[in-house]
Scaffold this active site. Structure first.
Site, PDB file in Angstrom:
ATOM      1  CE  LYS A   1      53.569  66.164 114.659  1.00 31.26           C
ATOM      2  NZ  LYS A   1      53.143  65.590 116.281  1.00 31.26           N
TER       3      LYS A   1
ATOM      4  CG  HIS B   1      54.450  70.125 124.726  1.00 28.15           C
ATOM      5  ND1 HIS B   1      53.605  71.067 124.042  1.00 28.15           N
ATOM      6  CD2 HIS B   1      53.786  68.683 124.315  1.00 28.15           C
ATOM      7  CE1 HIS B   1      52.707  70.618 123.298  1.00 28.15           C
ATOM      8  NE2 HIS B   1      52.772  69.341 123.414  1.00 28.15           N
TER       9      HIS B   1
ATOM     10  CD  GLU C   1      61.919  67.095 119.946  1.00 26.22           C
ATOM     11  OE1 GLU C   1      60.781  66.338 119.503  1.00 26.22           O
ATOM     12  OE2 GLU C   1      62.275  67.053 120.817  1.00 26.22           O
TER      13      GLU C   1
ATOM     14  CG  ASN D   1      58.902  69.159 121.888  1.00 22.86           C
ATOM     15  OD1 ASN D   1      57.736  68.673 121.962  1.00 22.86           O
ATOM     16  ND2 ASN D   1      60.014  69.019 121.989  1.00 22.86           N
TER      17      ASN D   1
ATOM     18  NE  ARG E   1      58.331  65.460 115.630  1.00 17.92           N
ATOM     19  CZ  ARG E   1      58.035  64.433 115.531  1.00 17.92           C
ATOM     20  NH1 ARG E   1      58.587  63.498 114.646  1.00 17.92           N
ATOM     21  NH2 ARG E   1      56.741  63.967 116.026  1.00 17.92           N
TER      22      ARG E   1
ATOM     23  NE  ARG F   1      64.912  41.802 116.404  1.00 22.03           N
ATOM     24  CZ  ARG F   1      64.776  40.517 116.354  1.00 22.03           C
ATOM     25  NH1 ARG F   1      64.368  39.856 115.350  1.00 22.03           N
ATOM     26  NH2 ARG F   1      65.518  39.453 117.226  1.00 22.03           N
TER      27      ARG F   1
ATOM     28  CE  LYS G   1      58.646  64.102 119.136  1.00 24.64           C
ATOM     29  NZ  LYS G   1      58.638  65.347 120.080  1.00 24.64           N
TER      30      LYS G   1
ATOM     31  CD  GLU H   1      49.474  69.981 121.571  1.00 26.99           C
ATOM     32  OE1 GLU H   1      49.990  70.600 121.161  1.00 26.99           O
ATOM     33  OE2 GLU H   1      49.536  68.988 122.385  1.00 26.99           O
TER      34      GLU H   1
ATOM     35  CG  HIS I   1      55.207  66.477 128.499  1.00 27.72           C
ATOM     36  ND1 HIS I   1      56.194  66.383 127.684  1.00 27.72           N
ATOM     37  CD2 HIS I   1      54.158  66.357 127.791  1.00 27.72           C
ATOM     38  CE1 HIS I   1      55.753  65.916 126.745  1.00 27.72           C
ATOM     39  NE2 HIS I   1      54.269  66.133 126.506  1.00 27.72           N
TER      40      HIS I   1
ATOM     41  CG  HIS J   1      48.738  66.094 125.996  1.00 32.10           C
ATOM     42  ND1 HIS J   1      50.052  66.496 126.342  1.00 32.10           N
ATOM     43  CD2 HIS J   1      49.092  66.769 124.660  1.00 32.10           C
ATOM     44  CE1 HIS J   1      50.942  66.687 125.699  1.00 32.10           C
ATOM     45  NE2 HIS J   1      50.386  67.111 124.611  1.00 32.10           N
TER      46      HIS J   1
HETATM   47  P1  NAD Z   1      42.623  60.779 124.688  1.00 28.93           P
HETATM   48  O1  NAD Z   1      43.383  59.613 123.698  1.00 28.93           O
HETATM   49  O2  NAD Z   1      42.906  60.110 126.014  1.00 28.93           O
HETATM   50  O3  NAD Z   1      41.261  60.727 124.079  1.00 28.93           O
HETATM   51  C1  NAD Z   1      40.434  61.406 125.189  1.00 28.93           C
HETATM   52  C2  NAD Z   1      39.053  60.825 125.490  1.00 28.93           C
HETATM   53  O4  NAD Z   1      38.193  61.183 124.281  1.00 28.93           O
HETATM   54  C3  NAD Z   1      39.137  59.471 125.787  1.00 28.93           C
HETATM   55  O5  NAD Z   1      37.985  58.779 126.743  1.00 28.93           O
HETATM   56  C4  NAD Z   1      38.678  58.774 124.466  1.00 28.93           C
HETATM   57  O6  NAD Z   1      37.949  57.435 124.753  1.00 28.93           O
HETATM   58  C5  NAD Z   1      37.548  59.654 124.058  1.00 28.93           C
HETATM   59  N1  NAD Z   1      37.253  59.830 122.519  1.00 28.93           N
HETATM   60  C6  NAD Z   1      38.212  59.704 121.741  1.00 28.93           C
HETATM   61  N2  NAD Z   1      37.530  60.068 120.462  1.00 28.93           N
HETATM   62  C7  NAD Z   1      36.283  60.055 120.670  1.00 28.93           C
HETATM   63  C8  NAD Z   1      35.289  60.415 119.938  1.00 28.93           C
HETATM   64  N3  NAD Z   1      35.385  60.492 118.539  1.00 28.93           N
HETATM   65  N4  NAD Z   1      33.944  60.716 120.479  1.00 28.93           N
HETATM   66  C9  NAD Z   1      33.993  60.222 121.969  1.00 28.93           C
HETATM   67  N5  NAD Z   1      34.988  60.014 122.753  1.00 28.93           N
HETATM   68  C10 NAD Z   1      36.186  59.932 122.156  1.00 28.93           C
HETATM   69  O7  NAD Z   1      43.321  62.192 124.771  1.00 28.93           O
HETATM   70  P2  NAD Z   1      43.834  63.045 123.458  1.00 28.93           P
HETATM   71  O8  NAD Z   1      43.964  64.176 123.849  1.00 28.93           O
HETATM   72  O9  NAD Z   1      43.522  62.534 122.302  1.00 28.93           O
HETATM   73  O10 NAD Z   1      45.557  62.489 123.396  1.00 28.93           O
HETATM   74  C11 NAD Z   1      46.369  62.936 124.428  1.00 28.93           C
HETATM   75  C12 NAD Z   1      47.564  62.027 124.159  1.00 28.93           C
HETATM   76  O11 NAD Z   1      48.373  62.294 122.995  1.00 28.93           O
HETATM   77  C13 NAD Z   1      48.741  62.229 125.484  1.00 28.93           C
HETATM   78  O12 NAD Z   1      49.198  60.948 125.811  1.00 28.93           O
HETATM   79  C14 NAD Z   1      49.634  63.138 124.722  1.00 28.93           C
HETATM   80  O13 NAD Z   1      50.849  62.912 125.480  1.00 28.93           O
HETATM   81  C15 NAD Z   1      49.649  62.529 123.306  1.00 28.93           C
HETATM   82  N6  NAD Z   1      50.464  63.226 122.279  1.00 28.93           N
HETATM   83  C16 NAD Z   1      51.191  62.591 121.609  1.00 28.93           C
HETATM   84  C17 NAD Z   1      51.715  63.470 120.379  1.00 28.93           C
HETATM   85  C18 NAD Z   1      52.511  62.706 119.507  1.00 28.93           C
HETATM   86  O14 NAD Z   1      53.239  63.344 118.800  1.00 28.93           O
HETATM   87  N7  NAD Z   1      52.691  61.670 119.564  1.00 28.93           N
HETATM   88  C19 NAD Z   1      51.362  64.884 120.439  1.00 28.93           C
HETATM   89  C20 NAD Z   1      50.445  65.374 121.073  1.00 28.93           C
HETATM   90  C21 NAD Z   1      49.816  64.489 122.489  1.00 28.93           C
HETATM   91  N1  GLY Z   2      53.993  66.874 119.537  1.00 29.34           N
HETATM   92  C1  GLY Z   2      55.339  67.213 119.229  1.00 29.34           C
HETATM   93  C2  GLY Z   2      55.930  66.430 118.233  1.00 29.34           C
HETATM   94  O1  GLY Z   2      55.277  65.738 117.461  1.00 29.34           O
HETATM   95  O2  GLY Z   2      57.178  66.427 117.973  1.00 29.34           O
END
Ligand code: NAD
Ligand code: GLY
Length: 374
Positions: A232, A253, A242, A250, A246, A126, A148, A190, A257, A270
């Protein structure tokens, strides 16, 4: 806790759920000390195999020397890892290792790892604490901050999840040295988003630095990351779940998405999908008379200068996109909602746009920005 360059610090203010964000070069060398200060009983490190070797094992070795049991849980890279089945697998591995309530989950990786590990931490017993160590540019400026967490369903992006804040965010800018350039550029989308929705001077700085950023470096990078996290953190502190402001995060997005979902989470990154979605939302704003004419062209030039494409992928039907957008979390009662901008530097809260207008804007987008040129 020594460091060669100054560590930038800021905070997310959420009463008892407040936490610091530390940004700097070489911070990973201090990670074990920061984690130890949380007095964990055990640490579960969630990462990808390659990142385990480069970044997780050195931190784990220091923690182990200090007598803290470390469990390395690796998952394959890629957006498809952010799914329900992987959550179940990680939870079972944690239970099999008898991790208790005082454990800490350490997420070392990009947004996929942060979202997945954060959600696992939210569910296990939990809720146990977790620390974000983002290693992609996108995760450093966006996903590691704000709590998130969650996973995708085949029906849509991030449809399962929880708002669950980390205890600490450690951003070591040196990790970006190993990040492939395509992923670095996806993060730039972003970054530009923050300028577009909230800070015209950041937009201008990114514009001025475009040549360097496009190639994966800039003397201003730590400052840019800090400014994004500051925007942020402020927005999240005002509106954690949100209910209002907040939602402007998006921007780009709604379509972004949907593009990720229809391409089965793999073809477009992404950030790449968000880049297309931002130009689309700007065009939509122009067609609605909300956004000044020419803004979509301006944004397209900026994104192309950063090495990003704004063209809608071929072979994706408008009907398919519409169906996915209607299931998006941002939709209400099946009505499509978009964050639009009043000008570069100023977003407005999401508004409903009818389907016909969305289809028209998709057609205009294809006509004007169809060429997949960067
Ligand atoms: P990712 O996490 O898939 O990483 C991209 C690639 O880079 C992967 O293959 C990883 O292994 C590699 N990698 C990571 N760090 C590395 C490094 N230092 N050196 C070499 N390789 C490395 O992609 P991302 O763009 O970081 O994240 C995308 C995700 O984030 C999506 O799922 C999206 O929905 C999510 N997201 C979430 C929020 C939130 O607020 N929670 C906001 C924006 C995006
Ligand atoms: N990336 C959108 C949020 O964190 O609200």
């Amino acid at each position: 806790m020594e460091s060669n360059t100054p560590i930038l610090t800021l905070g997310v203010s959420l009463d008892s759920r407040s936490y610091p964000i530390l940004i700097g070069s070489g911070l990973l060398r201090q990670a074990a000390a920061h984690i130890t200060s949380l007095q964990p009983s055990q640490v579960a490190v969630v990462t990808h195999p390659r990142l385990a070797q480069w970044y997780a094992e050195p931190v784990g070795a220091v923690l182990a020397q200090q007598g803290i049991p470390v469990h390395l849980l690796t998952v394959p890279p890629g957006e498809r890892t952010k799914r329900w089945e992987v959550v179940g697998r990680l939870l079972r591995q944690m239970a099999q290792r008898a991790l208790d309530r005082r454990c800490v989950v350490l997420a070392i990786g990009g947004g996929v790892i942060g979202d997945l590990a954060g959600f696992v931490a939210a569910c296990y017993l939990r809720g146990v604490r977790y620390v974000q160590v983002p290693t992609t540019l996108l995760a450093q400026v966006d996903s590691s901050v704000g709590g998130k967490t969650g996973v995708n369903l085949p029906e849509g992006k991030n449809l399962v999840g929880a708002f669950y804040q980390p205890s600490l965010v450690l951003i070591d800018t040196d990790t970006l040295k190993t990040l492939p350039i395509r992923h670095f550029r996806a993060g730039l989308a972003e970054i530009l988003k923050y300028g577009i929705i909230a800070d015209e001077s950041l937009w201008q700085l990114v514009h001025d630095e475009a040549h360097w950023l496009r190639h994966g470096s800039s003397a201003h990078l730590a400052d840019i990351i800090h400014r994004c996290c500051e925007i942020k953190a402020k927005i999240v502190s005002e509106d954690e779940t949100e209910q209002g402001v907040r939602a402007i995060l998006n921007f780009g997005h709604t379509l972004g998405h949907a593009l990720e979902a229809v391409s089965s989470y793999g073809r477009l990154l992404h950030g790449e999908a968000v880049a297309i979605g931002m130009v689309f939302a700007t065009l939509l704003g122009e067609l609605q008379g909300i956004t000044p004419q020419g803004s979509a062209e301006q944004m397209t030039s900026a994104l192309r200068a950063l090495g990003l494409s704004v063209a809608l992928p071929l072979g994706v039907s408008h009907e398919e996109l519409l169906a996915v957008m209607a299931r998006d979390k941002k939709a209400r009662g099946g009505h499509l909602r978009f964050v639009l901008i009043e000008r570069i530097g100023q977003a407005r809260l999401p508004m409903v746009v009818n389907e016909k207008e969305v289809i028209h804007a998709l057609q205009v987008h294809r006509e004007r920005f169809g060429r997949a040129s960067t």
